[in-house]
Scaffold this motif. Structure first.
Motif, PDB file in Angstrom:
ATOM      1  N   PHE A 229     -29.391  32.153 -23.521  1.00 60.20           N
ATOM      2  CA  PHE A 229     -29.810  31.991 -24.908  1.00 60.20           C
ATOM      3  C   PHE A 229     -29.086  30.841 -25.594  1.00 60.20           C
TER       4      PHE A 229
ATOM      5  N   HIS B 264     -31.367  27.742 -27.159  1.00 58.32           N
ATOM      6  CA  HIS B 264     -31.293  27.335 -28.566  1.00 58.32           C
ATOM      7  C   HIS B 264     -31.258  25.814 -28.714  1.00 58.32           C
TER       8      HIS B 264
ATOM      9  N   LEU C  20     -37.711  35.198 -22.064  1.00 61.67           N
ATOM     10  CA  LEU C  20     -36.364  35.386 -22.590  1.00 61.67           C
ATOM     11  C   LEU C  20     -36.209  36.738 -23.272  1.00 61.67           C
TER      12      LEU C  20
ATOM     13  N   PHE D  29     -33.744  39.722 -22.388  1.00 59.75           N
ATOM     14  CA  PHE D  29     -32.877  40.256 -23.439  1.00 59.75           C
ATOM     15  C   PHE D  29     -32.964  41.787 -23.480  1.00 59.75           C
TER      16      PHE D  29
ATOM     17  N   ILE E 256     -34.796  36.243 -31.841  1.00 59.83           N
ATOM     18  CA  ILE E 256     -33.987  35.646 -30.778  1.00 59.83           C
ATOM     19  C   ILE E 256     -34.151  34.154 -30.715  1.00 59.83           C
TER      20      ILE E 256
END
Length: 316
Positions: free
Chosen positions: A259, A263, A276, A280, A315
């Motif tokens: 993550f 980003h 993702l 998660f 997220i």
């Protein structure tokens, strides 16, 4: 009596600036009975010519020219060509000490081991940085080395700082088309071993550069990363209950890395976000059942990063 043949596989792609230093370091080994396999993976620069020129200089060098198929494919092609009793890998932008393969061979044979692992330097801006202290020679059994791979502190999944018995690669190939291919291979090789010997002496020089695979994340590289680790997690979870704590730790650590990398990417696709978020949720379920135990392996910074991530509602 001549020592047994060691096959050293060097995949080559777009490393014209670094290749000669790499090849010379292998040619200068004090261990002389080598088969040096240069796999030109369709490199668009002058690497192919450099490989051919060195093959004219030293008959231990064999060159394979092939269409570009990626690092895994190049390693697999090299493995099919290898005739040695032992196998080693060197990445073509790295280099090694003159005594690396002799020291690794002696350490392996003297300890009746299946794999020999050496320490390494990370080379940043011409400075050699050593991560792990030199603790001399250490012996591991199968479960101990698998635990260390999952802890990812003293020993990592890298292919290149290891000397392997050739038979360990039976039924094992590097995953073609995947980045972070070592994660999808090294664990499964080491679980075939009865004894692994680790030397704290740094023999390998790992060069960090901005245009390398690990420094150029895309949606594809992040997906490969979490996919290989998620598959390995499921495999270990079924087969090695005694490694649960360390397996849970590694996949949770992967969540933070994935993550963080994501980003920095822009315009993430819907498919990427779904993958993702599925990952998660998988890790959140693992944490729900074992969070207190897992956190004992995290440092304070990792705990803070994980806490922030778990509090996120959106997220990406």
């Amino acid at each position: 009596m001549e020592k047994p043949l060691i096959s050293i596989i060097i995949p080559v792609y777009k490393v014209e600036k670094y290749l000669e230093k790499c090849i010379k370091s292998v040619l200068d080994q004090t261990y002389k009975n080598l088969q040096i396999i240069l796999v030109d993976d369709g490199s668009p620069d002058n690497c192919g010519n450099i490989c051919d020129n060195y093959a004219k200089i030293d008959n231990r060098i064999e060159v394979i020219h092939k269409e570009n198929g990626g690092l895994s494919d190049a390693r697999n092609v090299g493995l099919k060509k290898a005739r040695g009793k032992y196998i080693g890998f060197v990445d073509s932008d790295d280099y090694v000490s003159n005594e690396m393969f002799e020291n690794m061979y002696n350490t392996l044979v003297n300890n009746n081991a299946d794999v020999s692992i050496c320490n390494f330097y990370t080379v940043i801006d011409n400075k050699n940085i050593i991560k792990n202290a030199d603790n001399g020679i250490e012996i591991y059994n199968k479960l101990e080395i698998l635990k260390e791979i999952l802890l990812d502190k003293k020993i990592q999944s890298y292919a290149w700082n290891k000397l392997y018995k050739r038979e360990l690669f039976e039924d094992i190939e590097y995953p073609i088309g995947k980045k972070y291919e070592d994660i999808g291979t090294t664990f499964y090789i080491l679980e075939k071993c009865n004894k692994i010997v680790v030397s704290g002496s740094p023999e390998y020089y790992y060069l960090t550069r901005g245009d390398s695979i690990v420094n150029n994340n895309t949606e594809g590289t992040v997906i490969d990363y979490i996919s290989l680790i998620s598959d390995r997690y499921d495999y270990i979870d079924k087969k090695y209950k005694e490694l649960k704590k360390y397996n849970d730790y590694y996949i949770t650590k992967t969540l933070i890395t994935a993550f963080t990398d994501a980003h920095y990417l822009k315009n993430n696709s819907e498919d990427f976000i779904k993958i993702l978020n599925d990952f998660f949720n998988k890790v959140k379920e693992i944490l729900k059942n074992n969070e207190e135990d897992i956190l004992t392996l995290f440092n304070d910074e990792q705990k803070m990063q994980l806490d922030m991530l778990l509090k996120e509602t959106n997220i990406l």
